[in-house]
Write a protein that holds these residues in place. Structure first.
Motif, PDB file in Angstrom:
ATOM      1  N   VAL A 132      -1.062   1.489   5.316  1.00  0.00           N
ATOM      2  CA  VAL A 132      -0.446   2.634   5.989  1.00  0.00           C
ATOM      3  C   VAL A 132      -0.864   2.687   7.459  1.00  0.00           C
ATOM      4  CG1 VAL A 132      -0.245   5.155   6.070  1.00  0.00           C
ATOM      5  CG2 VAL A 132      -0.343   3.981   3.861  1.00  0.00           C
ATOM      6  N   ASP A 133      -2.157   2.564   7.704  1.00  0.00           N
ATOM      7  CA  ASP A 133      -2.689   2.789   9.049  1.00  0.00           C
ATOM      8  C   ASP A 133      -2.607   1.571   9.959  1.00  0.00           C
ATOM      9  OD1 ASP A 133      -3.205   5.389   8.443  1.00  0.00           O
ATOM     10  OD2 ASP A 133      -5.313   5.084   7.959  1.00  0.00           O
ATOM     11  N   THR A 174      -8.935  -5.488   8.125  1.00  0.00           N
ATOM     12  CA  THR A 174      -8.651  -4.062   8.278  1.00  0.00           C
ATOM     13  C   THR A 174      -9.822  -3.364   8.982  1.00  0.00           C
ATOM     14  OG1 THR A 174      -9.518  -3.669   6.048  1.00  0.00           O
ATOM     15  CG2 THR A 174      -7.134  -3.929   6.276  1.00  0.00           C
ATOM     16  N   PRO A 175      -9.519  -2.389   9.852  1.00  0.00           N
ATOM     17  CA  PRO A 175     -10.566  -1.698  10.625  1.00  0.00           C
ATOM     18  C   PRO A 175     -11.204  -0.537   9.882  1.00  0.00           C
ATOM     19  CG  PRO A 175      -8.424  -0.943  11.349  1.00  0.00           C
ATOM     20  CD  PRO A 175      -8.162  -1.999  10.302  1.00  0.00           C
ATOM     21  N   THR A 195      -0.653  -0.260  15.181  1.00  0.00           N
ATOM     22  CA  THR A 195      -1.474   0.796  14.592  1.00  0.00           C
ATOM     23  C   THR A 195      -0.587   1.916  14.054  1.00  0.00           C
ATOM     24  OG1 THR A 195      -3.301   0.316  16.114  1.00  0.00           O
ATOM     25  CG2 THR A 195      -3.271   2.494  15.081  1.00  0.00           C
ATOM     26  N   ALA A 196      -0.735   2.208  12.757  1.00  0.00           N
ATOM     27  CA  ALA A 196       0.026   3.273  12.090  1.00  0.00           C
ATOM     28  C   ALA A 196       1.463   3.321  12.616  1.00  0.00           C
ATOM     29  CB  ALA A 196      -0.665   4.621  12.291  1.00  0.00           C
ATOM     30  N   PRO A 197       2.235   2.261  12.411  1.00  0.00           N
ATOM     31  CA  PRO A 197       3.554   2.153  13.043  1.00  0.00           C
ATOM     32  C   PRO A 197       4.546   3.245  12.677  1.00  0.00           C
ATOM     33  CG  PRO A 197       3.239   0.449  11.370  1.00  0.00           C
ATOM     34  CD  PRO A 197       1.918   1.082  11.593  1.00  0.00           C
ATOM     35  N   THR A 198       4.379   3.867  11.510  1.00  0.00           N
ATOM     36  CA  THR A 198       5.331   4.901  11.101  1.00  0.00           C
ATOM     37  C   THR A 198       4.838   6.309  11.419  1.00  0.00           C
ATOM     38  OG1 THR A 198       4.396   5.010   8.859  1.00  0.00           O
ATOM     39  CG2 THR A 198       6.169   3.424   9.237  1.00  0.00           C
ATOM     40  N   ASP A 207      -5.612   7.903  14.759  1.00  0.00           N
ATOM     41  CA  ASP A 207      -6.194   7.163  15.885  1.00  0.00           C
ATOM     42  C   ASP A 207      -7.163   6.110  15.362  1.00  0.00           C
ATOM     43  OD1 ASP A 207      -4.853   8.464  17.921  1.00  0.00           O
ATOM     44  OD2 ASP A 207      -6.448   9.920  18.297  1.00  0.00           O
ATOM     45  N   ARG A 208      -7.143   4.936  15.970  1.00  0.00           N
ATOM     46  CA  ARG A 208      -8.006   3.816  15.565  1.00  0.00           C
ATOM     47  C   ARG A 208      -9.134   3.670  16.587  1.00  0.00           C
ATOM     48  NH1 ARG A 208      -8.531  -1.548  17.088  1.00  0.00           N
ATOM     49  NH2 ARG A 208      -8.634  -3.164  15.482  1.00  0.00           N
TER      50      ARG A 208
END
Length: 240
Positions: A132-133, A174-175, A195-198, A207-208
């Motif tokens: 998802v993210d 994955t972060p 990052t979280a494209p949707t 936020d990453r």
């Protein structure tokens, strides 16, 4: 530390993140990373982010010596990592598909006076949702898989071998919060996937956050060493 990172952003410590492109002639062009903001944390941030600064301090006091001693025990090429200086960047990548383009952290090495040898990334995303993210770190490995003698066609016209080779070329990480990734700053091509494209660009929960520390080496001959098993990766990654 994520909360303290958010606090630093809220008090205005972050600014637009940027990077540089180097063409075949050696010309350097600066460009902004859309949706990416960063700061360089230091001792002056202690009162606003004490845990973050303490973590940096302990890391620099322990990690170089630990890795140096390990390389000596394994009879490997000695790293010569130094704690005498360092570079650090605290970055946030916004949701909605923000990326980091494919790059090598230290592409010029000694020709630019850059002695960074080891990249250390700590992720601060405790609620990360895989699938998802997004925002995976994609590391280019240069086709580690072996070819098969049997091929079959896929719907898009590629053979199964080609699809397998493309998959073996990269590793996606994955972060997740608390995860640390280490790789050679002068050799390993890498990028950050969307990052979280949707998600909405203003969704702060997606936020990453990542803290990157670059550790230099005192053994200059190890930087862009042509005999390194990773020396070919840059040419392979950027000619695909």
């Amino acid at each position: 530390m994520r909360e303290q990172s958010i606090h630093l952003r809220n008090i205005g410590r972050f600014e637009q993140s940027w990077s540089e492109k180097i063409d075949t002639s050696g010309k350097v062009t600066r460009f902004d990373k859309e949706g990416v903001f960063a700061c360089e944390p230091d001792g002056q941030d202690y009162h606003d982010a004490p845990d973050l600064i303490l973590y940096l301090s302990v890391m620099l006091q322990t990690l170089p010596d630990l890795l140096n001693s390990q390389s000596q025990q394994d009879d490997a090429v000695e790293f010569g990592l130094s704690a005498s200086s360092f570079n650090a960047k605290l970055a946030v990548t916004s949701p909605g598909g923000s990326v980091y383009p494919l790059h090598i952290d230290n592409p010029q090495g000694l020709s630019a006076g850059d002695t960074r040898r080891l990249t250390c990334i700590l992720y601060m995303n405790p609620d990360y949702q895989d699938g998802v993210d997004g925002g995976e770190l994609r590391i280019f490995c240069g086709g580690g898989g072996s070819s098969s003698t049997t091929t079959s066609s896929s719907d898009d016209g590629n053979t199964a071998d080609e699809a397998k080779k493309k998959k073996d070329d990269v590793v996606d990480i994955t972060p997740d919060g608390g995860r640390m990734v280490l790789f050679w700053s002068d050799e390993i091509p890498h990028e950050v996937l969307p990052t979280a494209p949707t998600a909405d660009k203003l969704d702060e929960m997606r936020d990453r956050y990542a803290l990157t520390v670059w550790i230099p080496t005192d053994y200059y001959h190890t930087i862009h060493n042509p005999d390194s098993k990773f020396a070919h990766l840059g040419d392979e990654a950027f000619t695909k």
